[in-house]
Design a protein around this motif. Structure first.
Motif, PDB file in Angstrom:
ATOM      1  N   VAL A   1       0.850  -1.195   0.000  1.00 56.35           N
ATOM      2  CA  VAL A   1       0.000   0.000   0.000  1.00 56.35           C
ATOM      3  C   VAL A   1       0.884   1.243   0.000  1.00 56.35           C
ATOM      4  CG1 VAL A   1      -1.731   1.270   1.331  1.00 56.35           C
ATOM      5  CG2 VAL A   1      -1.865  -1.207   1.170  1.00 56.35           C
ATOM      6  N   GLU A   2       1.982   1.191   0.739  1.00 60.17           N
ATOM      7  CA  GLU A   2       2.889   2.337   0.820  1.00 60.17           C
ATOM      8  C   GLU A   2       3.510   2.644  -0.540  1.00 60.17           C
ATOM      9  OE1 GLU A   2       2.867  -0.253   3.064  1.00 60.17           O
ATOM     10  OE2 GLU A   2       1.881   0.937   4.624  1.00 60.17           O
ATOM     11  N   GLN A   3       3.851   1.623  -1.303  1.00 58.61           N
ATOM     12  CA  GLN A   3       4.415   1.837  -2.631  1.00 58.61           C
ATOM     13  C   GLN A   3       3.380   2.491  -3.559  1.00 58.61           C
ATOM     14  OE1 GLN A   3       5.582  -2.336  -2.915  1.00 58.61           O
ATOM     15  NE2 GLN A   3       7.668  -1.681  -3.419  1.00 58.61           N
ATOM     16  N   MET A   4       2.128   2.050  -3.441  1.00 60.97           N
ATOM     17  CA  MET A   4       1.067   2.654  -4.252  1.00 60.97           C
ATOM     18  C   MET A   4       0.866   4.109  -3.840  1.00 60.97           C
ATOM     19  SD  MET A   4      -1.170   2.256  -6.702  1.00 60.97           S
ATOM     20  CE  MET A   4      -1.568   0.538  -6.946  1.00 60.97           C
ATOM     21  N   ASP A   5       0.955   4.378  -2.552  1.00 63.92           N
ATOM     22  CA  ASP A   5       0.777   5.743  -2.049  1.00 63.92           C
ATOM     23  C   ASP A   5       1.882   6.661  -2.583  1.00 63.92           C
ATOM     24  OD1 ASP A   5      -0.500   7.741  -0.547  1.00 63.92           O
ATOM     25  OD2 ASP A   5       0.755   7.357   1.209  1.00 63.92           O
ATOM     26  N   VAL A   6       3.114   6.161  -2.628  1.00 61.15           N
ATOM     27  CA  VAL A   6       4.227   6.961  -3.146  1.00 61.15           C
ATOM     28  C   VAL A   6       4.024   7.244  -4.636  1.00 61.15           C
ATOM     29  CG1 VAL A   6       6.711   6.927  -3.648  1.00 61.15           C
ATOM     30  CG2 VAL A   6       5.894   6.193  -1.403  1.00 61.15           C
ATOM     31  N   LEU A   7       3.629   6.216  -5.393  1.00 61.72           N
ATOM     32  CA  LEU A   7       3.427   6.406  -6.838  1.00 61.72           C
ATOM     33  C   LEU A   7       2.324   7.430  -7.110  1.00 61.72           C
ATOM     34  CD1 LEU A   7       4.190   5.444  -9.749  1.00 61.72           C
ATOM     35  CD2 LEU A   7       2.207   3.928  -9.569  1.00 61.72           C
TER      36      LEU A   7
ATOM     37  N   SER B   1      -7.205   8.183  -0.514  1.00 64.01           N
ATOM     38  CA  SER B   1      -7.483   7.768   0.865  1.00 64.01           C
ATOM     39  C   SER B   1      -6.922   6.370   1.099  1.00 64.01           C
ATOM     40  CB  SER B   1      -8.991   7.757   1.124  1.00 64.01           C
ATOM     41  OG  SER B   1      -9.595   6.688   0.414  1.00 64.01           O
ATOM     42  N   ARG B   2      -6.824   6.012   2.353  1.00 63.08           N
ATOM     43  CA  ARG B   2      -6.291   4.696   2.729  1.00 63.08           C
ATOM     44  C   ARG B   2      -7.122   3.574   2.090  1.00 63.08           C
ATOM     45  NH1 ARG B   2      -1.953   1.862   4.419  1.00 63.08           N
ATOM     46  NH2 ARG B   2      -2.547   0.138   5.736  1.00 63.08           N
ATOM     47  N   ASN B   3      -8.439   3.697   2.130  1.00 60.88           N
ATOM     48  CA  ASN B   3      -9.291   2.648   1.566  1.00 60.88           C
ATOM     49  C   ASN B   3      -9.119   2.537   0.048  1.00 60.88           C
ATOM     50  OD1 ASN B   3     -10.279   1.910   4.045  1.00 60.88           O
ATOM     51  ND2 ASN B   3     -12.130   3.132   3.891  1.00 60.88           N
ATOM     52  N   SER B   4      -8.971   3.660  -0.622  1.00 61.92           N
ATOM     53  CA  SER B   4      -8.735   3.631  -2.070  1.00 61.92           C
ATOM     54  C   SER B   4      -7.395   2.974  -2.378  1.00 61.92           C
ATOM     55  CB  SER B   4      -8.763   5.041  -2.648  1.00 61.92           C
ATOM     56  OG  SER B   4     -10.047   5.588  -2.547  1.00 61.92           O
ATOM     57  N   LEU B   5      -6.396   3.309  -1.577  1.00 69.11           N
ATOM     58  CA  LEU B   5      -5.065   2.696  -1.772  1.00 69.11           C
ATOM     59  C   LEU B   5      -5.117   1.189  -1.554  1.00 69.11           C
ATOM     60  CD1 LEU B   5      -2.805   5.345  -0.021  1.00 69.11           C
ATOM     61  CD2 LEU B   5      -2.882   4.837  -2.466  1.00 69.11           C
ATOM     62  N   LEU B   6      -5.857   0.752  -0.549  1.00 65.52           N
ATOM     63  CA  LEU B   6      -6.001  -0.688  -0.298  1.00 65.52           C
ATOM     64  C   LEU B   6      -6.631  -1.373  -1.503  1.00 65.52           C
ATOM     65  CD1 LEU B   6      -7.247  -0.670   3.412  1.00 65.52           C
ATOM     66  CD2 LEU B   6      -5.089  -1.620   2.581  1.00 65.52           C
TER      67      LEU B   6
ATOM     68  N   GLU C   1     -26.863   7.666  15.833  1.00 66.41           N
ATOM     69  CA  GLU C   1     -27.300   9.037  16.123  1.00 66.41           C
ATOM     70  C   GLU C   1     -26.475  10.079  15.373  1.00 66.41           C
ATOM     71  OE1 GLU C   1     -30.034   9.885  17.698  1.00 66.41           O
ATOM     72  OE2 GLU C   1     -30.463   7.777  18.142  1.00 66.41           O
ATOM     73  N   CYS C   2     -25.193   9.781  15.130  1.00 64.97           N
ATOM     74  CA  CYS C   2     -24.306  10.743  14.455  1.00 64.97           C
ATOM     75  C   CYS C   2     -24.175  10.463  12.948  1.00 64.97           C
ATOM     76  CB  CYS C   2     -22.927  10.714  15.107  1.00 64.97           C
ATOM     77  SG  CYS C   2     -22.954  11.209  16.830  1.00 64.97           S
ATOM     78  N   LEU C   3     -24.876   9.455  12.468  1.00 59.84           N
ATOM     79  CA  LEU C   3     -24.814   9.060  11.056  1.00 59.84           C
ATOM     80  C   LEU C   3     -23.382   8.728  10.611  1.00 59.84           C
ATOM     81  CD1 LEU C   3     -27.271  11.702   9.584  1.00 59.84           C
ATOM     82  CD2 LEU C   3     -27.780   9.312  10.111  1.00 59.84           C
ATOM     83  N   LEU C   4     -22.656   8.007  11.441  1.00 59.86           N
ATOM     84  CA  LEU C   4     -21.268   7.671  11.147  1.00 59.86           C
ATOM     85  C   LEU C   4     -21.171   6.393  10.350  1.00 59.86           C
ATOM     86  CD1 LEU C   4     -19.653   8.423  14.625  1.00 59.86           C
ATOM     87  CD2 LEU C   4     -19.647   9.877  12.600  1.00 59.86           C
ATOM     88  N   LYS C   5     -20.127   6.292   9.559  1.00 57.90           N
ATOM     89  CA  LYS C   5     -19.810   5.056   8.852  1.00 57.90           C
ATOM     90  C   LYS C   5     -18.952   4.198   9.765  1.00 57.90           C
ATOM     91  CE  LYS C   5     -19.826   7.329   4.396  1.00 57.90           C
ATOM     92  NZ  LYS C   5     -19.012   7.842   3.331  1.00 57.90           N
ATOM     93  N   ARG C   6     -18.862   2.923   9.442  1.00 55.24           N
ATOM     94  CA  ARG C   6     -18.100   1.988  10.267  1.00 55.24           C
ATOM     95  C   ARG C   6     -16.656   2.441  10.441  1.00 55.24           C
ATOM     96  NH1 ARG C   6     -18.374  -3.571   7.808  1.00 55.24           N
ATOM     97  NH2 ARG C   6     -17.002  -2.560   6.360  1.00 55.24           N
ATOM     98  N   GLY C   7     -16.030   2.939   9.394  1.00 58.15           N
ATOM     99  CA  GLY C   7     -14.641   3.382   9.458  1.00 58.15           C
ATOM    100  C   GLY C   7     -14.422   4.654  10.293  1.00 58.15           C
TER     101      GLY C   7
END
Length: 173
Positions: free
Chosen positions: A27-33, A39-44, A166-172
């Motif tokens: 994931v780190e290599q993709m992030d550098v490129l 976002s982290r999820n997109s990189l994953l 109550e806060c309309l949050l996503k799992r992440g």
């Protein structure tokens, strides 16, 4: 939103990335490129997509970079047996993005790949299904199940569910 990702123009740097991305990557290599634009999820997701393509290419004894349009078409056709159209489309976007960043000929832009993906769109029409929404009824069912528990973990999880609802949050989040 369009990402502002630099294109690799240096032949030395391009050669290093081609060697690096011809094997499984992190994931780190993709992030550098991608210059930290995703976002982290997109990189994953992109890392998983790319590694799946590299594995396919290795089994077929072809190069993933630059990939031939035939290799990509065969990859798309193979994956379509077990994947939904949206996933196949995401694979094509990831593979194309890496080729464009490295200024290599994008195999996803070839007519044979476009035709294969278009055919899949027609064949797999209706395979997308929206996830059921988490509603108050579900929260009440969870409360009924967990409120009598003696385990602190269950009480904590129930409190988290109530806050998320109550806060309309996503799992992440």
């Amino acid at each position: 939103m369009q990402k502002k990702i630099r294109l690799i123009t240096s032949e030395v740097e391009k050669s290093q990335y081609v060697n690096q991305f011809s094997k499984e990557i992190s994931v780190e290599q993709m992030d550098v490129l991608t210059d930290g634009q995703y976002s982290r999820n997109s990189l994953l997701a992109m890392t998983k997509d790319w590694n799946l393509f590299v594995e396919f290419c290795q089994k077929k004894s072809v190069r993933p970079l630059p990939a031939a349009a035939t290799a990509m078409r065969l990859f798309v056709e193979k994956e379509s047996a077990s994947r939904k159209y949206a996933t196949i489309k995401r694979y094509a976007v990831t593979i194309g993005l890496i080729h464009r960043i490295l200024q290599l000929l994008d195999p996803s832009a070839s007519s044979s790949v476009k035709i294969a993906i278009s055919k899949l769109r027609l064949d797999k029409a209706g395979d997308a299904k929206a996830t059921d929404a988490f509603e108050k009824v579900h929260l009440e069912q969870l409360t009924k199940l967990l409120s009598g528990s003696v385990h602190p973990r269950d009480i904590r999880n129930l409190a988290i569910y109530h806050l998320m609802f109550e806060c309309l949050l996503k799992r992440g989040e």
